[in-house]
Each structure stands twice: as C-alpha cells, then as structure tokens.
Design a protein around this motif. Structure first.
Motif, short mmCIF file in Angstrom:
data_model
loop_
_atom_site.label_atom_id
_atom_site.label_comp_id
_atom_site.label_asym_id
_atom_site.label_seq_id
_atom_site.Cartn_x
_atom_site.Cartn_y
_atom_site.Cartn_z
N GLU A 165 0.97 -0.45 -0.50
CA GLU A 165 0.15 -0.29 -0.39
C GLU A 165 0.59 1.80 -0.34
O GLU A 165 1.29 1.88 0.94
CB GLU A 165 -0.59 0.24 1.20
N PHE A 166 1.54 1.61 -1.15
CA PHE A 166 2.05 2.79 -1.30
C PHE A 166 1.97 3.90 -0.74
O PHE A 166 2.67 4.98 -0.80
CB PHE A 166 2.38 2.43 -2.94
N LEU A 167 0.84 3.80 -0.82
CA LEU A 167 -0.14 5.26 -0.43
C LEU A 167 -0.86 5.59 1.17
O LEU A 167 -1.84 6.23 1.45
CB LEU A 167 -1.91 5.80 -1.58
N SER A 168 -0.59 4.49 1.76
CA SER A 168 -0.68 4.37 2.56
C SER A 168 -0.12 5.60 4.48
O SER A 168 0.79 5.52 3.40
CB SER A 168 -0.52 3.17 3.33
N SER A 169 -1.08 5.64 5.45
CA SER A 169 -0.01 6.28 6.21
C SER A 169 1.71 5.48 6.52
O SER A 169 3.04 6.68 7.09
CB SER A 169 -0.88 6.04 7.78
N SER A 170 2.03 4.45 6.87
CA SER A 170 3.10 4.14 6.61
C SER A 170 4.34 4.52 5.46
O SER A 170 5.40 3.74 6.15
CB SER A 170 3.08 2.52 7.68
N MET A 171 3.72 4.15 4.76
CA MET A 171 4.19 4.24 3.24
C MET A 171 4.54 5.33 2.40
O MET A 171 5.12 5.45 1.55
CB MET A 171 4.42 2.97 2.33
N ILE A 172 3.30 6.20 2.49
CA ILE A 172 3.71 8.17 2.09
C ILE A 172 4.37 8.57 2.15
O ILE A 172 5.25 9.03 1.69
CB ILE A 172 2.17 8.35 3.10
N PHE A 173 5.22 8.48 3.51
CA PHE A 173 6.63 9.05 3.00
C PHE A 173 7.93 8.62 2.51
O PHE A 173 8.35 9.76 1.28
CB PHE A 173 7.79 8.97 4.82
N GLY A 174 7.98 7.30 2.10
CA GLY A 174 9.23 6.79 1.11
C GLY A 174 8.33 7.45 0.29
O GLY A 174 8.77 7.55 -0.95
N SER A 175 7.25 7.04 -0.59
CA SER A 175 6.55 6.86 -1.80
C SER A 175 7.10 9.01 -1.80
O SER A 175 7.32 8.88 -3.36
CB SER A 175 5.23 7.15 -1.98
N LEU A 176 6.89 10.00 -1.54
CA LEU A 176 6.79 11.44 -1.59
C LEU A 176 8.17 11.34 -1.90
O LEU A 176 9.43 11.69 -2.75
CB LEU A 176 6.35 12.03 -0.69
N VAL A 177 9.07 10.64 -0.84
CA VAL A 177 10.42 10.85 -1.57
C VAL A 177 11.16 10.16 -2.75
O VAL A 177 11.54 10.86 -3.70
CB VAL A 177 11.11 9.94 0.59
N ASN A 178 10.19 9.32 -3.27
CA ASN A 178 10.90 8.43 -4.67
C ASN A 178 10.02 9.83 -5.43
O ASN A 178 11.52 9.94 -6.25
CB ASN A 178 9.92 7.64 -4.64
N ILE A 179 9.11 9.71 -5.39
CA ILE A 179 9.00 11.10 -6.34
C ILE A 179 9.60 12.18 -6.65
O ILE A 179 9.65 13.16 -7.53
CB ILE A 179 7.17 11.64 -6.10
N VAL A 180 9.87 13.07 -5.58
CA VAL A 180 10.59 14.14 -5.18
C VAL A 180 11.78 13.99 -6.16
O VAL A 180 12.30 14.94 -6.98
CB VAL A 180 10.68 15.24 -4.19
N THR A 181 12.13 13.00 -5.49
CA THR A 181 14.36 12.44 -5.97
C THR A 181 13.60 12.24 -7.34
O THR A 181 14.71 12.91 -8.23
CB THR A 181 14.60 11.29 -5.54
#
Length: 312
Positions: A165-181
């Motif tokens: 669940e890439f958009l869940s509360s536990s993984m949203i931080f890493g998902s946003l880091v990936n997008i910005v990077t």
C-alpha cells in the motif's frame, strides 16, 4: 597662431570624458533592466509587503480587524500544527537532499567520462523527469502507486503476493521521497555536469600520468573542484524541500487519510487561507516559513563559505 575651439567641438570632447561615458552606460543598463525590476516590484515585492502587513493584524467576528503586531508570530512559533509540519519537512530534507544530490553527482560523474552519443541520450533521459510538470508527475506516480489500477498489483500477483500500500500512512513518506527524487535529480545532475565540463581536461591527464585511478580522479580532483556548484545545488535543494507543497497536495485526494491539510507548513498556510478564511494568520505562517528558510540557507552558506567562495 592660436586656434579657436568651437562650442560644438568642446561639447563633443566633454561627451568623450570617461565619467560621462560610464554614466551613459549605467543609464542604458538601467533601461534594459527596468522591465525586470518593474515586474519584480509588482509581482513579488508589493505582494510580499502586503502579506507582511496582513500578518500584523488579527480578524475576528466579534472585534473585527485589529492590529496585534508580532503576536501572530509568537502564536505561529508555538503552534503545534505548524511545528509538527516543520519537523516533518526537516525529516524529508534529511532523507531527500542526500539522496537527490548523491544520485545527481554519481550520474554527472559517470556521464562526464563518456565521450559518445550515448552521453547525450543519457543526459536527456535523466533530465526528462524535470521537464514534466510537477502536477502531472505526481498524478502519474499516484496511478503507479494505486493498489487497484497501478502496475504494481499486477506485478506482485505474478509472484502470488499482495501489492504494498504505497499510499498508506506507513508508506506515504517513502512514496513522496521517491517522487521528488525522480523529479529533481536530473536538474541537479545537469548543474553538476556543466560544472564538471568546465574543468580543464589537462588536469586529468596529469593525474593519470601520476598513476591516479578513475575513482581517485573523481573523488580527489573533480568533486573538490566543483565544490562551489555543489553548494549552490544544496541551497536549491534546501529551499525547495522546505517549501514542499505540490506533490502532497496532489496525492492527498487519492490517499486514504495519509496526508492531512497541515502535512507541510505550506499546506497549512493554504488551508488556513482558502478553507478557513484566516488570511492574517495564513500570512503569518507563510512568513514564518520564509524566516526559517532564510535562516537555514544563511547558516548553511556560513559554514560552507570557503567552498562557495563567499569568504573571498
């Protein structure tokens, strides 16, 4: 026989005086710069001044609009919502900035060693994500992260696994880091690569004659010689990260409560202004963030002034 100098010739000689020529050049220079200064004044200085003026007032239904001075700033720097957003953004900076700069530096060093057409194609491919508008890039990644429509679910089903669940509360931080990077590493790579190309290649040849390896040349010659450009890139990254806004705003509508309206300070100011009509306090939050960005940039430049050339 004495010669008479006509008034016209005297004026012509005066016009050729170095001071007169310098003043004329200054006037011409200001004439060319004036359109930018006019736009800068109308669209930046005046709005900022008005926003700061608004931040000095407080509007309530009972008392109306009253002058409160810096009371709003005292409230802002003790506001737990604002401070929590700042802590979250600081954590993003600690993770994203080294990751972005590291990827950009490695890619630039690698491309600097290539002398074929592959180098041009590689630069274009790495830079391409930056050319995509941020909103479109965030929407694209939102689709890729989707557990129902994205390709991740299909890929994990092949191995009999459930997609994360890439958009869940536990993984949203890493998902946003990936997008910005993904979005910004190519831009930083181009800046670093341009700095590398400005180095005289004879320095590398001398190092090779002395027995230096490619890794030693990269770490001990190339990186130190582009330190001022690296400092500039880091400043861009710090300012951009502290102003984190677009990606979480776009993903907020498709995340199951993982991103709230105050996820970052910019989002908090936006919500205060356009959802709760607290324009005075929203201006205060925006200026408070600006103060912190300025202080962070200044402190970083102070400790890196030798590398950035500011101590000369």
């Amino acid at each position: 026989m004495a010669t008479m100098t006509s008034p016209a010739r005297a004026r012509g000689n005066a016009d050729q005086h170095p001071g007169t020529v310098a003043r004329r050049r200054q006037r011409v220079g200001w004439l060319f710069v004036s359109p930018f200064l006019l736009i800068f004044l109308i669209f930046l200085v005046i709005p900022l001044g008005y926003a700061f003026y608004m931040s000095l007032f407080t509007s309530t239904l009972a008392a109306g609009t009253t002058f409160t001075g810096l009371d709003n700033y005292v409230t802002a720097f003790t506001d737990p919502i604002f401070l929590d957003g700042m802590r979250r953004v600081a954590l993003f900076a600690l993770v994203m900035i080294p990751l972005q700069i590291g990827i950009a530096l490695v890619a630039a060093l690698f491309l600097d060693t290539l002398a074929t057409k592959l180098s041009k194609a590689s630069r274009l491919l790495i830079f391409a994500p930056y050319a995509i508008p941020v909103v479109i890039g965030a929407l694209m990644w939102g689709f890729l992260y989707s557990p129902r429509f994205g390709p991740a679910s299909t890929l994990f089903e092949v191995f009999g696994l459930d997609a994360p669940e890439f958009l869940s509360s536990s993984m949203i931080f890493g998902s946003l880091v990936n997008i910005v990077t993904w979005q910004w590493s190519g831009y930083y790579m181009i800046v670093i690569y341009a700095a590398l190309r400005s180095i005289n290649s004879s320095i590398y040849e001398a190092a090779r004659v002395d027995g230096a390896t490619g890794l030693q040349i990269a770490l001990r010659i190339k990186v130190p010689m582009i330190s001022s450009s690296m400092v500039m890139v880091l400043i861009f990254a710090i300012i951009g990260t502290l102003q984190f806004f677009t990606e979480p705003v776009v993903l907020r509508n498709i995340t199951p409560g993982a991103i709230d309206a105050a996820y970052t300070p910019n989002m908090y100011a936006y919500a205060l202004a356009f959802q709760y009509s607290q324009f005075n306090y929203a201006s205060t939050i925006a200026f408070s963030l600006g103060i912190l960005v300025f202080m962070g940039s200044y402190v970083f430049l102070y400790f890196t002034r030798k590398q950035s050339g500011l101590d000369r």
